[in-house]
Motif scaffolding. Sequence first.
Motif, PDB file in Angstrom:
ATOM      1  N   LEU A  97      -6.149   3.384  -1.610  1.00  0.00           N
ATOM      2  CA  LEU A  97      -6.031   4.645  -2.350  1.00  0.00           C
ATOM      3  C   LEU A  97      -6.361   5.854  -1.472  1.00  0.00           C
ATOM      4  O   LEU A  97      -6.459   6.977  -1.960  1.00  0.00           O
ATOM      5  CB  LEU A  97      -6.921   4.626  -3.595  1.00  0.00           C
ATOM      6  CG  LEU A  97      -6.420   3.715  -4.718  1.00  0.00           C
ATOM      7  CD1 LEU A  97      -7.412   3.679  -5.879  1.00  0.00           C
ATOM      8  CD2 LEU A  97      -5.060   4.172  -5.220  1.00  0.00           C
TER       9      LEU A  97
ATOM     10  N   THR B 238       0.842  -1.208   0.000  1.00  0.00           N
ATOM     11  CA  THR B 238       0.000   0.000   0.000  1.00  0.00           C
ATOM     12  C   THR B 238       0.869   1.248   0.000  1.00  0.00           C
ATOM     13  O   THR B 238       0.625   2.192  -0.767  1.00  0.00           O
ATOM     14  CB  THR B 238      -0.939  -0.005   1.225  1.00  0.00           C
ATOM     15  OG1 THR B 238      -1.757  -1.165   1.142  1.00  0.00           O
ATOM     16  CG2 THR B 238      -1.811   1.230   1.281  1.00  0.00           C
ATOM     17  N   THR B 239       1.896   1.250   0.856  1.00  0.00           N
ATOM     18  CA  THR B 239       2.776   2.424   0.898  1.00  0.00           C
ATOM     19  C   THR B 239       3.462   2.621  -0.446  1.00  0.00           C
ATOM     20  O   THR B 239       3.571   3.745  -0.941  1.00  0.00           O
ATOM     21  CB  THR B 239       3.822   2.255   2.025  1.00  0.00           C
ATOM     22  OG1 THR B 239       3.120   1.983   3.224  1.00  0.00           O
ATOM     23  CG2 THR B 239       4.670   3.494   2.206  1.00  0.00           C
TER      24      THR B 239
ATOM     25  N   GLN C 237       1.019   4.096  -2.864  1.00  0.00           N
ATOM     26  CA  GLN C 237       0.758   5.513  -2.588  1.00  0.00           C
ATOM     27  C   GLN C 237       1.961   6.364  -2.985  1.00  0.00           C
ATOM     28  O   GLN C 237       1.795   7.455  -3.551  1.00  0.00           O
ATOM     29  CB  GLN C 237       0.418   5.691  -1.101  1.00  0.00           C
ATOM     30  CG  GLN C 237      -0.922   5.045  -0.740  1.00  0.00           C
ATOM     31  CD  GLN C 237      -1.213   5.063   0.752  1.00  0.00           C
ATOM     32  OE1 GLN C 237      -0.337   5.349   1.572  1.00  0.00           O
ATOM     33  NE2 GLN C 237      -2.438   4.723   1.126  1.00  0.00           N
TER      34      GLN C 237
ATOM     35  N   LEU D 224      -6.706   9.645  -2.895  1.00  0.00           N
ATOM     36  CA  LEU D 224      -5.938   9.769  -4.145  1.00  0.00           C
ATOM     37  C   LEU D 224      -6.802   9.519  -5.373  1.00  0.00           C
ATOM     38  O   LEU D 224      -6.339   9.699  -6.502  1.00  0.00           O
ATOM     39  CB  LEU D 224      -4.756   8.791  -4.118  1.00  0.00           C
ATOM     40  CG  LEU D 224      -3.750   9.026  -2.982  1.00  0.00           C
ATOM     41  CD1 LEU D 224      -2.752   7.874  -2.888  1.00  0.00           C
ATOM     42  CD2 LEU D 224      -3.008  10.332  -3.165  1.00  0.00           C
TER      43      LEU D 224
ATOM     44  N   TYR E  27      -4.688   7.721   1.510  1.00  0.00           N
ATOM     45  CA  TYR E  27      -3.516   7.830   2.375  1.00  0.00           C
ATOM     46  C   TYR E  27      -3.980   8.408   3.705  1.00  0.00           C
ATOM     47  O   TYR E  27      -4.646   9.448   3.754  1.00  0.00           O
ATOM     48  CB  TYR E  27      -2.479   8.757   1.729  1.00  0.00           C
ATOM     49  CG  TYR E  27      -1.424   9.270   2.686  1.00  0.00           C
ATOM     50  CD1 TYR E  27      -0.423   8.421   3.168  1.00  0.00           C
ATOM     51  CD2 TYR E  27      -1.422  10.598   3.114  1.00  0.00           C
ATOM     52  CE1 TYR E  27       0.546   8.890   4.051  1.00  0.00           C
ATOM     53  CE2 TYR E  27      -0.461  11.073   3.994  1.00  0.00           C
ATOM     54  CZ  TYR E  27       0.519  10.211   4.462  1.00  0.00           C
ATOM     55  OH  TYR E  27       1.472  10.671   5.342  1.00  0.00           O
TER      56      TYR E  27
ATOM     57  N   LEU F 154       5.257  11.124   0.998  1.00  0.00           N
ATOM     58  CA  LEU F 154       3.809  11.104   1.278  1.00  0.00           C
ATOM     59  C   LEU F 154       3.438  12.063   2.397  1.00  0.00           C
ATOM     60  O   LEU F 154       2.404  12.731   2.355  1.00  0.00           O
ATOM     61  CB  LEU F 154       3.375   9.680   1.663  1.00  0.00           C
ATOM     62  CG  LEU F 154       3.232   8.702   0.497  1.00  0.00           C
ATOM     63  CD1 LEU F 154       3.052   7.291   1.014  1.00  0.00           C
ATOM     64  CD2 LEU F 154       2.052   9.088  -0.395  1.00  0.00           C
TER      65      LEU F 154
END
Lengths: 444, 476
Positions: A356, A48-49, A52, A387, A358, A95
């Motif tokens: 999606l 996931t990170t 992103q 996002l 964050y 991020l």
Amino acid sequence: MAGPFSGYGIESDLRIENSPTSTDPYYQELSDVLSSGNILETYSFEDTTKLQQRLLYPYLEYFIRNDNNNYYKNLFYNRGIAKNKKGELKSDLQLHDLIKLRTHSDDLRGDGQKDRLVKHAVGSDSGMFFKSSGTTVGTTGPVDVFRSNLTLSLSRLTNGNLIDWSIGKKIDHGECLFHMAPEMTDFLAFAAIGSDFLRHRGLDVSFGAKVNSGPADTTIWQRIGPDIGEMRKFFSSPSDTKYFIASGVGLYKMFMEPVGLRKFAMKLMLNAPPVYLGKDGVLMIGGGLKRLPEEITSLSQVVQATGENIIAGDNRNGDPAPVIDMLGLTESINVFIGVPTSPFSDEPWVKYPHPLTYVALLNSPNDLTPVENPEPGKEYLLFYVNLMTLDYVEAIVPGDFVLASEAKGTITTALGDRNVAQPGFIYSRRAEQNEGFKIREGCG
Amino acid sequence: MIGFFKGRKQEEPIDIRNRFNWIDELENQKLDLSSQDFEARLTEIKSVHPFLKSEDGQRLIQSLYDDMIGIGFPEESIKIELDLLSEIFSLKTLDLMFFNPSNGLGNSFHEGQFQDLVEVDQSYSYLVVPKGLILVVGSSNTILPVITSIVLSYICGNVTVCQLSKLNGGVISKFIDGIPSQCSAYTHYIGLDHADPVDVGILKQALIEVPWNVINVWGGEDANNFYFRNVAKNPARPRVLNMEPLTGIVIIQKSYLQNNQKKVSAELARSICEMGQQLCSSPTEGYIVDDCDSDDEVDAFFTDLIDDLERRFVDFENFETSYFKLDRMLTFAQDHQSRVHLSKKYGNKISVIQSKDQSVFEHLDDTQSVSIHERRNFLELIRVGSFASLLGLIRRVGQKHTHREIKKVQTILVFGDQGFNTEVLRLAKKVGAYRVVDSRYIFERHPLEALDGSHLINEFTYHLSVIGSVPYQQPG
């Protein structure tokens, strides 16, 4: 009257091919991510990170490309994201730099969103405005957010991912009853997006409330009343998959508040409680503590009190239906979803974001720094960036405090184990209204 | 059927006398006080200072402290108020206040003695005489201003009635009752509740029917509107002395700043921090007047200022939603090309905005602005190219939502050379400011200075003119 629910709600055909932004590379990239299956079921925290991070520059560049009146070019420069006002982004963005682009929910009240909209959303009739209930004390009117059809089309996918993941299977049949009026799907995000997604998946969607006629100076909220016929029809349906979607206050008013004769009358009218949702039925709730009496201090009080009467089955021998609590915000295209839980469970109700979205937990209202490793059980301020919202930078500080939850890659729910793609949080409270100590009046 | 034939409860007609039986005694008390000696009352009040240093006095102060903590006053502000309370009663302060050459009683002090009859020339003398009946209206957040009014009113020879908040009224009366003085015998309290319609009716009646001589209101917009509206109907035509919310500003000469950066930073930080920037004198907006040829920015000064603010930081309290609004203000400033300097240690609890030519908040709407009442350690410093532009900027201070309810600039803190400071003095006259000070007097009041342009002692007394050639003795 284009909406599918007596003319109300998100139109069935979003005609996204008409939107010039549908050819934008960022939209294409999002579509690719979302067409590769339900990433909630497969992604690790790391995945996931990475996703992103990979989307960070394309996301920001999307807004530069689609900027209206140079709003984002100026914003990115003024907030230290870009090198200049031409939209040249700094090269080392992370991020956590997204916090610099934060919008507070109050910024979206009235015309607040207008300047922030990108080209395709300015003056567009391909989309809908969603309004909050306006119940937050000390503010000036409801939050008002425009969602283009393009964003709504992505929301069908992302919110679909969330609900499928939570339930543990792809939802594609059954019945659902929203304990609200169809008129509300024209402005209430939770009602509109939820009903749109379920209808889109082929479920029968009905509404358990209706708007009565009344004096012109009354609001829709003052004129809303139960639609006994629709509720009775839903409760008596023999389907084995029924989703009952209600607010805390709705459950309270139906099953807790009536006593004595009123309780008897309620039973007579609705043929409930108990409510039988079929063996795969689920109770979905949202709305938090809004409009509940003071003695109710948590939603778990409500579901515990009604648990015995909302049953996954078609007779008294069935188990209490599992409950999924959702945190839906007008200023978030995605819900933060809970997982199926027994109404009598003492486990905290953790909410999970879509990959999606964050999410960062911030130190405090006076120090909006994202915390690197939040301490489980400690209270932080919620911040999120959707996002996949393509109409404006949806980087929001909603004014809600949450508790960090333990970061587990897998969890066990009332309906089986679940992969966790991004750490969740436990909703704690709204920020307190307090203007503090003033002495100037008596200073002299 | 029970209760059906029950008679309607007879509503008592609104009458202030039903609630406060001392109302009818006020005239006698006025006569009583007017026959007493002014100097005796002053001497009596001078004994309060040693009393407050004694064990009994310290117990009283501790008890007030406990009460105020119980009410929820911030600890820091309580300490400051109680320290100052003792200071007010010092012999030096009282003598300077009463025998102040710049007010009406200065001439009454002759060769170490007080004299009632002041002979100006052979045909004109005057007596300084109490006005009679003073109503003091207190605000709920401080005790010091109201206690000062009560004590000065008493020394001047007036009977005083106090309309105090339920919140701190008990603290004020406890102090007045606890000090060794007859002041409490001539001080009465009404403590009517603005939220109670019956109380409001009584208060209106009091304002209209009691023959007040002076009504001294310490309060904000709503309080002043209420009192002005109702007092207008009083046939005795009381004078209304209103102490409204004001603010301070700071004016800095850039060349002076460049040569005295550390000093300006330290003193400005102190001026902002004291009492959480809530004094009417605390600077809430400032100007750096660019009198240099160079384009040098003064960035290092802002770093120093944040450091000094951090050193002096007192966390008065947390008010969560205001911090969101504050953050919205700060990002608004960023978005409009102002620079925002925050504390790394305390976040936006310390915020200094660096703007150019005009306040960035002039076009900020009320939904987005945290007023100066709700924020601490917040200063906008505006760099201006010429001294001439200050007049317009200062006139617009009170028009911004950030300064709502602020009627005008009270205090100008100045950092500059003599020529620059003189220019500031001329400017102060034009904008109607009340004080031009160095940093020490943001917090302190000089005992000789007027309070927002008025000397309370003058307001609580009048001159009885004695004219002609008839001879008199000192009346005593």
